[in-house]
Motif scaffolding. Structure first.
Motif, PDB file in Angstrom:
ATOM      1  N   GLY A 273       0.852  -1.447   0.189  1.00 19.53           N
ATOM      2  CA  GLY A 273       0.022   0.012  -0.042  1.00 19.53           C
ATOM      3  C   GLY A 273       0.730   1.389  -0.095  1.00 19.53           C
ATOM      4  N   ILE A 274       0.303   2.491  -0.054  1.00 18.37           N
ATOM      5  CA  ILE A 274       0.895   3.642  -0.127  1.00 18.37           C
ATOM      6  C   ILE A 274       0.367   4.598   1.137  1.00 18.37           C
ATOM      7  CG2 ILE A 274       1.179   6.163  -1.163  1.00 18.37           C
ATOM      8  CD1 ILE A 274       1.342   4.456  -4.000  1.00 18.37           C
TER       9      ILE A 274
ATOM     10  N   GLU B 199       5.161   6.679  -0.095  1.00 16.97           N
ATOM     11  CA  GLU B 199       5.903   5.594   0.773  1.00 16.97           C
ATOM     12  C   GLU B 199       5.392   4.356   0.638  1.00 16.97           C
ATOM     13  OE1 GLU B 199       7.839   4.753   5.166  1.00 16.97           O
ATOM     14  OE2 GLU B 199       6.314   6.501   5.018  1.00 16.97           O
ATOM     15  N   LEU B 200       5.924   3.238   0.443  1.00 25.73           N
ATOM     16  CA  LEU B 200       5.348   2.000   0.141  1.00 25.73           C
ATOM     17  C   LEU B 200       5.480   1.362   1.613  1.00 25.73           C
ATOM     18  CD1 LEU B 200       4.986  -0.759  -1.308  1.00 25.73           C
ATOM     19  CD2 LEU B 200       7.277  -1.078  -1.118  1.00 25.73           C
ATOM     20  N   LEU B 201       4.141   0.714   1.920  1.00 27.02           N
ATOM     21  CA  LEU B 201       3.964  -0.035   3.130  1.00 27.02           C
ATOM     22  C   LEU B 201       3.793  -1.371   2.680  1.00 27.02           C
ATOM     23  CD1 LEU B 201       3.386   2.903   4.027  1.00 27.02           C
ATOM     24  CD2 LEU B 201       1.641   2.056   5.882  1.00 27.02           C
ATOM     25  N   VAL B 202       3.942  -2.442   3.484  1.00 25.04           N
ATOM     26  CA  VAL B 202       4.212  -3.767   3.091  1.00 25.04           C
ATOM     27  C   VAL B 202       3.472  -4.687   4.579  1.00 25.04           C
ATOM     28  CG1 VAL B 202       6.645  -4.111   3.740  1.00 25.04           C
ATOM     29  CG2 VAL B 202       5.424  -5.700   2.247  1.00 25.04           C
TER      30      VAL B 202
ATOM     31  N   ASP C 229       7.936  -0.234  17.341  1.00 26.98           N
ATOM     32  CA  ASP C 229       6.737   0.358  17.089  1.00 26.98           C
ATOM     33  C   ASP C 229       6.618   1.489  16.031  1.00 26.98           C
ATOM     34  OD1 ASP C 229       5.807  -1.189  19.020  1.00 26.98           O
ATOM     35  OD2 ASP C 229       6.223   0.246  20.919  1.00 26.98           O
ATOM     36  N   SER C 230       7.675   2.188  16.099  1.00 24.11           N
ATOM     37  CA  SER C 230       7.981   3.354  15.012  1.00 24.11           C
ATOM     38  C   SER C 230       7.793   3.005  13.615  1.00 24.11           C
ATOM     39  CB  SER C 230       9.079   4.456  15.291  1.00 24.11           C
ATOM     40  OG  SER C 230      10.112   3.480  15.171  1.00 24.11           O
ATOM     41  N   SER C 231       8.157   1.759  13.333  1.00 22.68           N
ATOM     42  CA  SER C 231       8.242   1.121  12.127  1.00 22.68           C
ATOM     43  C   SER C 231       7.144   0.628  11.394  1.00 22.68           C
ATOM     44  CB  SER C 231       9.443  -0.009  11.920  1.00 22.68           C
ATOM     45  OG  SER C 231      10.551   0.623  12.153  1.00 22.68           O
TER      46      SER C 231
ATOM     47  N   ASP D 260      -0.713  -2.914  11.172  1.00 23.54           N
ATOM     48  CA  ASP D 260       0.216  -4.139  10.797  1.00 23.54           C
ATOM     49  C   ASP D 260       0.923  -3.957   9.394  1.00 23.54           C
ATOM     50  OD1 ASP D 260      -2.146  -3.943   9.055  1.00 23.54           O
ATOM     51  OD2 ASP D 260      -2.512  -6.001   9.443  1.00 23.54           O
ATOM     52  N   TRP D 261       1.083  -2.810   9.104  1.00 16.10           N
ATOM     53  CA  TRP D 261       1.956  -2.216   8.007  1.00 16.10           C
ATOM     54  C   TRP D 261       2.916  -1.837   8.338  1.00 16.10           C
ATOM     55  CZ3 TRP D 261      -0.025  -2.988   2.852  1.00 16.10           C
ATOM     56  CH2 TRP D 261      -1.419  -3.131   2.926  1.00 16.10           C
TER      57      TRP D 261
END
Length: 515
Positions: free
Chosen positions: A345-346, A362-365, A382-384, A388-389
């Motif tokens: 996702g973005i 930004e890519l989320l996975v 936690d900050s990453s 759940d992305w």
């Protein structure tokens, strides 16, 4: 009994046994000195796991490995997995001080070390209770020889099964900024990364793969090597890269596949033996870290090799995107399409949006290949994540057909006069200029624009006129994207994985480059 116990396992620890029951006499691992069939690999793995247990290792104990790619590294990986321990391959390029940090951070119980790094061990202040050497270890006080240690283990004793959520591997990130973080990968992470590879590629049981990428890097372990072993093929670990030696190995051993960074591909096709070497058996090469230079890609494509650019990271074990054979040559800077068991996702407007064409973000996975977190770093973990992305920190762009490109790092974007400049875009154009071998662009502070770009270029030896480069760029990209200064250097600093060390370049630019 080992086979019966292994049938209940769901993770990496069971792989040698399952393959040994299907194709026991095929060669699993081979180098210039010896080879192991799948049956022998299963036996060695069980003996080593048994020896770990005799030595008092409990489930969850950390088994560190310091040395070049070697058959022993795979034996150690599988033995740790079978016993419910955690394998920790260490970067061979690091200093004793840096190794000390990692050994203490992961609370290593065992350190397996190659002769090439005995001098590093002598300098360590953190010493695990068990040190094993891959050869004579008289110069390492208190060490035991790896093979003798393994021989103390038995066969048929059985081990409690591991599950998909059990930790299997700790891989330390490159640490280009701050202290390195240990990414904890589970058996499930590695298993689903392998399944993703098999869904994306035609990996064959007859494949002969080279293990070129270092095993302390997620690509060296999980891309090509483990999928090949999963299918029952053969892997030849490469302990030290030498372009001429690798080309010779490709020809002599009829190699079918390997993974590498673009720099390796360039060194191979620029070697004097390139044209005379028979590489006709190579079906595909997976590469990543950055797009390959056009002339390098053409050199491989002209020899009939499929170059498949992938995108991934340690935290995703590693694959997220990978090119496909149909269309890869026409999309040389694309990383292709998401893996089968991976959602992408973005990040936009403080929420997660589907990846659509003509949109950047930004890519989320997320997915079963995405890691469980950083070792001893709950705040960083936690900050990453956004729910759940996992936030990759990389900016992607996708065209109407679904082909995706990684256009830059979020933190590397240069904002000049309110406009976003993506260094990777500028670098790709720079490397097309005659005489430029490689390039890197970073931002520096500017009183008028806030930031401006500074370019570092490596040439092939010919003189480069910086004004001519600027004029060339003016015909290729918008004026505001053109770097305000150019600096010709002998080399561009990179991490062990081939990524540009931009923090180092920013320091050089701020101190030395006029703008």
């Amino acid at each position: 009994m080992a086979n019966d116990i292994a049938s209940a396992d769901t993770g990496l620890g069971s792989w040698p046994w399952r393959r040994a029951r299907i194709t026991p006499d095929r060669i699993a691992l081979i180098d210039d000195d010896r080879s192991l069939t799948y049956r022998q690999l299963a036996d060695n793995t069980e003996r080593l796991a048994s020896a770990f247990r005799v030595a008092g290792l409990d489930r969850g104990a950390r088994v560190a490995y310091l040395g070049p790619n070697d058959i022993a590294a795979f034996e150690s990986l599988f033995a740790a997995g079978l016993g419910g321990h955690v394998f920790v391959p260490l970067n061979t390029r690091l200093s004793a001080r840096e190794i000390d940090f990692m050994l203490e951070d992961c609370s290593a119980d065992v350190l397996i070390v190659a002769p090439s790094h005995h001098d590093v061990v002598e300098q360590l202040t953190v010493r695990p209770s068990t040190i094993l050497t891959l050869g004579p270890g008289d110069d390492v006080p208190g060490a035991r020889e790896f093979r003798n240690f393994m021989a103390q283990g038995g066969l048929g004793d059985g081990f409690a099964p591991v599950g998909l959520d059990d930790p299997c591997l700790v891989l330390y990130t490159s640490g280009t900024t701050g202290l390195p973080k240990g990414a904890v990968l589970t058996h499930g992470n590695l298993t689903f990364n392998t399944v993703n590879q098999l869904a994306h590629l035609d990996v064959l049981s007859s494949d002969r793969a080279l293990g070129i990428a270092p095993m302390f890097h997620v690509t060296g372990l999980n891309q090509v090597t483990l999928p090949t072993l999963f299918k029952g093929g053969s892997v030849r670990p490469v302990g030290k890269f030498d372009a001429g030696t690798v080309l010779k190995s490709i020809e002599e051993h009829a190699v079918n596949c390997f993974s590498a960074v673009p720099t390796i591909l360039q060194m191979l096709c620029e070697h004097p033996s390139w044209q005379s070497t028979d590489i006709s058996t190579v079906r595909y090469v997976i590469y990543g870290g950055s797009p390959v230079i056009e002339r390098v890609a053409k050199a491989w494509l002209d020899r009939g090799v499929q170059l498949l650019q992938g995108y991934g990271m340690t935290e995703a074990a590693a694959g997220i995107y990978l090119s496909i054979a149909d269309g890869a040559a026409d999309h040389p800077v694309s990383v292709g399409f998401p893996h089968f068991y991976t959602d992408v996702g973005i990040a936009k407007d403080n929420s997660v949006h589907p990846v659509t064409s003509d949109d950047r973000g930004e890519l989320l996975v997320r997915g079963p290949n995405v890691f469980s977190g950083y070792l001893n770093r709950s705040e960083a973990t936690d900050s990453s994540f956004d729910g759940d992305w996992f936030r990759t920190g990389d900016v992607i762009a996708t065209d109407h057909a679904g082909w995706t490109s990684v256009v830059d790092r979020v933190k590397d974007i240069i904002i000049s006069g309110g406009e976003n400049i993506y260094p990777a875009e500028v670098e790709a154009v720079l490397t097309d200029y005659p005489g430029v071998v490689s390039a890197a662009v970073v931002g520096v502070n500017d009183d008028k624009w806030g930031e401006v770009g500074t370019a570092f270029v490596v040439t092939d030896g010919r003189a480069i006129d910086k004004h001519d480069i600027a004029e060339y760029l003016a015909g290729q990209i918008a004026r505001y994207k053109i770097p305000k200064s150019f600096h010709v250097v002998e080399d561009i600093p990179r991490s062990a994985t081939g990524k540009i060390l931009r923090t180092e370049l920013r320091t050089i630019a701020a101190d030395q480059v006029p703008h």
